[in-house]
Design an enzyme around this catalytic site. Structure first.
Site, mmCIF file in Angstrom:
data_model
loop_
_atom_site.group_PDB
_atom_site.id
_atom_site.type_symbol
_atom_site.label_atom_id
_atom_site.label_comp_id
_atom_site.label_asym_id
_atom_site.label_seq_id
_atom_site.Cartn_x
_atom_site.Cartn_y
_atom_site.Cartn_z
ATOM 1 N N GLU A 275 0.648 -1.130 -0.217
ATOM 2 C CA GLU A 275 0.177 0.073 -0.035
ATOM 3 C C GLU A 275 0.867 1.231 -0.033
ATOM 4 O O GLU A 275 0.528 2.435 -0.490
ATOM 5 C CB GLU A 275 -0.920 -0.095 1.170
ATOM 6 C CG GLU A 275 -2.060 -1.121 1.198
ATOM 7 C CD GLU A 275 -3.047 -0.996 0.134
ATOM 8 O OE1 GLU A 275 -3.180 -0.150 -0.425
ATOM 9 O OE2 GLU A 275 -3.818 -1.966 0.264
ATOM 10 N N ARG A 279 0.594 3.680 -3.161
ATOM 11 C CA ARG A 279 -0.072 5.060 -3.069
ATOM 12 C C ARG A 279 0.872 6.241 -2.778
ATOM 13 O O ARG A 279 0.771 7.223 -3.535
ATOM 14 C CB ARG A 279 -0.924 4.997 -1.670
ATOM 15 C CG ARG A 279 -2.196 4.043 -1.898
ATOM 16 C CD ARG A 279 -2.851 4.031 -0.964
ATOM 17 N NE ARG A 279 -3.710 2.880 -0.722
ATOM 18 C CZ ARG A 279 -4.912 2.728 -0.495
ATOM 19 N NH1 ARG A 279 -5.798 3.913 -0.079
ATOM 20 N NH2 ARG A 279 -5.697 1.628 -0.214
ATOM 21 N N ASP A 408 -4.488 -10.161 -8.089
ATOM 22 C CA ASP A 408 -4.775 -9.024 -8.865
ATOM 23 C C ASP A 408 -3.654 -8.443 -9.858
ATOM 24 O O ASP A 408 -3.215 -8.592 -10.880
ATOM 25 C CB ASP A 408 -5.855 -8.098 -8.739
ATOM 26 C CG ASP A 408 -5.648 -7.506 -7.188
ATOM 27 O OD1 ASP A 408 -4.371 -7.835 -6.664
ATOM 28 O OD2 ASP A 408 -6.334 -6.803 -6.737
ATOM 29 N N GLU A 542 -12.244 -0.157 -10.102
ATOM 30 C CA GLU A 542 -11.702 -1.229 -11.078
ATOM 31 C C GLU A 542 -12.414 -1.272 -12.214
ATOM 32 O O GLU A 542 -12.124 -1.131 -13.312
ATOM 33 C CB GLU A 542 -11.561 -2.537 -10.524
ATOM 34 C CG GLU A 542 -10.405 -2.653 -9.539
ATOM 35 C CD GLU A 542 -10.770 -2.132 -8.176
ATOM 36 O OE1 GLU A 542 -11.932 -1.989 -7.926
ATOM 37 O OE2 GLU A 542 -9.820 -2.012 -7.255
ATOM 38 N N THR A 628 -0.959 0.673 -10.322
ATOM 39 C CA THR A 628 -2.266 -0.116 -9.910
ATOM 40 C C THR A 628 -3.162 0.895 -9.105
ATOM 41 O O THR A 628 -4.234 0.691 -8.696
ATOM 42 C CB THR A 628 -1.965 -1.456 -9.276
ATOM 43 O OG1 THR A 628 -3.187 -2.222 -9.263
ATOM 44 C CG2 THR A 628 -1.436 -1.210 -7.792
#
Ligand code: DMJ
Length: 652
Positions: A275, A279, A408, A542, A628
């Site tokens: 994360e 981010r 994913d 998504e 992503t």
């Protein structure tokens, strides 16, 4: 009434009690006095009272904490000549607390009076029951806001350059224009920009510097993945979206906060490598590519350096969590016998490679190349990658495979590493093609009515369930098919379009027109959630991501139509007077809200929706590849903003 006299001639001083009417009168006078005093303080016009309060705070700040705490006695004035160390310690703690609290108040950028009025107006206008129609009416009644009045980044840049002739002009990404020629599309794009402003302004008002906003309780959300540490997740995650939308004032506020406040040095936090990478490092790298501002590059490197201890494992596969102070790292207790998670350690490649290229330090790229080698060489059951890998033994954990949660973005980064390298990283492309071919054969299925979906695979058994998280895969398959002609191309196109259609169906089959967290396929139902814990929607991006990619690659109008449906649904059900919330059950007509404005709503959902209604030249897919978390990174050899360091990194 005359006084009465006693026998000695003095007045009789009897203690007489008041009549009840008199008592009432006195109480009334006292109450009026209290109301006048308090009212005078609180009800003065805002710009009068507010400014005064601010001035007082500023004076206080100048004067320093001594206003609240008596200054320490001068040496020699104390009895013993020395002050009690406990008193000194207590005073320092108190001073620090006061300083912090004043800092917080003074640090939050003020909303201009105009902005405050606009928020009030929007909040008054807001009525959660008529979302779709309201927007349609707004289209007719509200004049389309023209281009932003503020100076564009480019203009500002030119002016700055003119002022400081001695500094070489740094090239910045120009976001001006890039509008669709169709006015009705421009209205929709402006709507998304207004949503961003609403999300940002309320974060600013109630949670500035904290990670995320709780719109219903109007305070910071400390239960987020970054906890209560003041890391400004929404600022760093959302800043490139503000930049792209040309919201220059807001962008400058965020930039200023990052420059002055953002640091991991003095905090002890247990951070998720994944994360934090997608981010924070991702967001900072994009801002560096857009602006060339060294500050962003330095901050990105600072964050990456804090994550490096997690890579010290026998295999080089990193742990999931790292303590920023001690460097002690570990995996989640629930993850298959101490395993690391595929989607986490497999989603570092874009950011770490780019960081090496712009800093000239090969270390970061070496770390992710090592992960690549482990994954390339390990035996893959049926050509598939299980979700768990033990970083100590280098062996797979439970045999669960998924294109949704836990798997994913690993697949996403294989294709995107190849794109980012200017299509030179053939190893990544080959691994992508092989993995997706195996997924199509072993996990992609078609429902009775013809909906294409991707199941999870658990110990050889298909679980006919698709996560919302897997809805990015429509765009991923399409991008893979679009960028190379081979035996897979036709099938990949079919699956890409089919999955995007299915995700739209999962939205369309709810009364809210927003999709559930996961949906299933049985003989009885298709593209619908079954269990209570699958029915929520947390502002995830998504599906919009796939609409955007498919729109860019096909220009089929339906993707824009679907995006507009989602915008209307978000306005109707997720917008509140103080920001956007997720929903607890998308199958209710009027669902309860979850009180969290996720940082990825600003970073991803709104960005993809804005780009869906922009011209293809804004962040062209020939020049940019999205990490992503939707932070665009420049493509090597195709984008002049790549900003490769003059000392090249040596890793491949
Ligand atoms: C985001 O943080 C990223 O898109 C990640 O890859 C998956 N989950 C969230 C959004 O749903």
């Amino acid at each position: 009434m005359l006084p009465q006299y006693n026998r000695l001639g003095g007045p009789i001083t009897t203690r007489r009690s008041f009549h009840s009417r008199e008592k009432c009168l006195i109480a009334l006078v006292l109450a009026t006095l209290v109301i006048v005093c308090f009212g005078g303080f609180f009800l003065l016009p805002d710009n009068f009272g507010g400014e005064r309060v601010l001035k007082v705070y500023k004076q206080i700040q100048k004067a320093g904490p001594e206003i609240f705490i008596p200054a320490p006695p001068l040496a020699g004035h104390s009895i013993s000549g020395k002050e009690d160390p406990h008193v000194v310690g207590d005073r320092q703690k108190l001073q620090e607390k006061i300083r912090q609290e004043l800092d917080d108040i003074l640090d939050r950028p003020d909303l201009a009076a105009g902005d405050r009025n606009k928020i009030a107006l929007m909040n008054n206008k807001f009525d959660s029951n008529d979302g779709g129609e309201k927007i349609a009416n707004q289209e007719e009644q509200v004049p389309v806001p023209g281009p932003p009045e503020e100076k564009t980044i480019d203009e500002t840049n030119k002016n700055n350059a003119a002022e400081a002739n001695d500094k070489p002009e740094i090239m910045k990404y120009n976001v001006d224009g890039h509008e669709d020629p169709d006015p009705s599309i421009r209205i929709k794009r402006n709507k998304v920009k207004e949503m961003m402003k609403h999300a940002w302004d309320n974060y600013k008002l109630y949670a500035w510097g904290k990670n995320e906003l709780r719109p219903l309780s109007q305070r910071a959300h400390s239960g987020s993945i970054f906890g209560s540490h003041e890391l400004g997740a929404t600022i760093i995650d959302g800043l490139d979206t503000l930049f792209i939308m040309g919201m220059n004032n807001e962008y400058e506020e965020g930039k200023d906060w990052i420059a002055r406040k953002f640091s991991l040095d003095n905090i002890t936090a247990e951070l998720s490598i994944f994360e934090t990478n997608i981010r924070f490092i991702g967001g900072l790298l994009t801002l560096y590519a857009f602006t060339g501002d060294q500050m962003y590059k330095e901050k990105a490197q600072h964050v990456a350096d804090k994550l490096l201890p997690a890579f010290q494992t026998p295999t080089g596969i990193p742990y999931a969590l790292v303590n920023t102070k001690t460097g002690i790292s570990k995996n989640y207790g629930w993850a298959s016998g101490g395993s690391s998670i595929l989607s986490e350690f497999g989603t570092l490649h874009l950011e770490f490679s780019y960081l090496s290229d712009i800093t000239g330090n090969p270390l970061y790229k070496e770390r992710v190349q090592n992960i690549r080698q482990v994954l390339k060489e390990i035996e893959k059951p049926k050509g598939l990658y299980p979700n768990y890998l033990n970083p100590k033994t280098g062996k797979w954990g439970q045999q669960h495979m998924s294109l949704g949660a836990l798997g994913d973005s690993f697949y996403e980064y294989l294709l995107k590493a190849w794109i980012q390298s200017g299509q030179t990283d053939e190893e990544a492309r080959q691994m992508y093609d092989d993995a997706m071919k195996a997924i199509v054969e072993k996990m992609v299925r078609t429902s009775n009515s013809g909906l294409i979906y991707v199941s999870d695979l658990k110990f050889d058994r298909l679980e006919h369930k698709m996560d919302h998280l897997a809805c990015f895969a429509g765009g991923l398959f399409a991008m893979g098919a679009n960028s190379r002609q081979n035996d897979n191309t036709e099938k990949f196109w079919e699956v890409g379009k089919g999955l995007t259609n299915t995700c739209h169906e999962s939205y369309d089959r709810t009364p809210t027109k927003l999709g559930p967290e996961a949906f299933r396929f049985t003989d009885a139902i298709e593209a619908r959630a079954l269990k209570a814990q699958e029915k929520y929607y947390i502002l995830r991006p998504e599906t919009y991501e796939s609409y955007f990619i498919l729109w860019r690659l096909t220009h089929d109008q339906k993707y824009r139509d679907w995006g507009w449906e989602a915008i209307q649904a978000l306005e109707k059900h997720c917008r509140t007077p103080h920001g956007y919330c997720g929903l607890k059950n998308v199958y209710m007509e009027d669902p309860q809200k979850d009180d969290v404005q996720q940082s990825f709503f600003l970073a991803e959902s709104l960005k993809y929706l804005y780009l869906l209604f922009s011209d293809d030249s804004l962040l062209s897919l020939d020049e940019w590849v999205f990490n992503t978390e939707a932070h665009p990174l420049p493509i090597k050899g195709a984008n002049i903003l790549y900003r490769q360091a003059s000392t090249p990194s040596t890793a491949p």
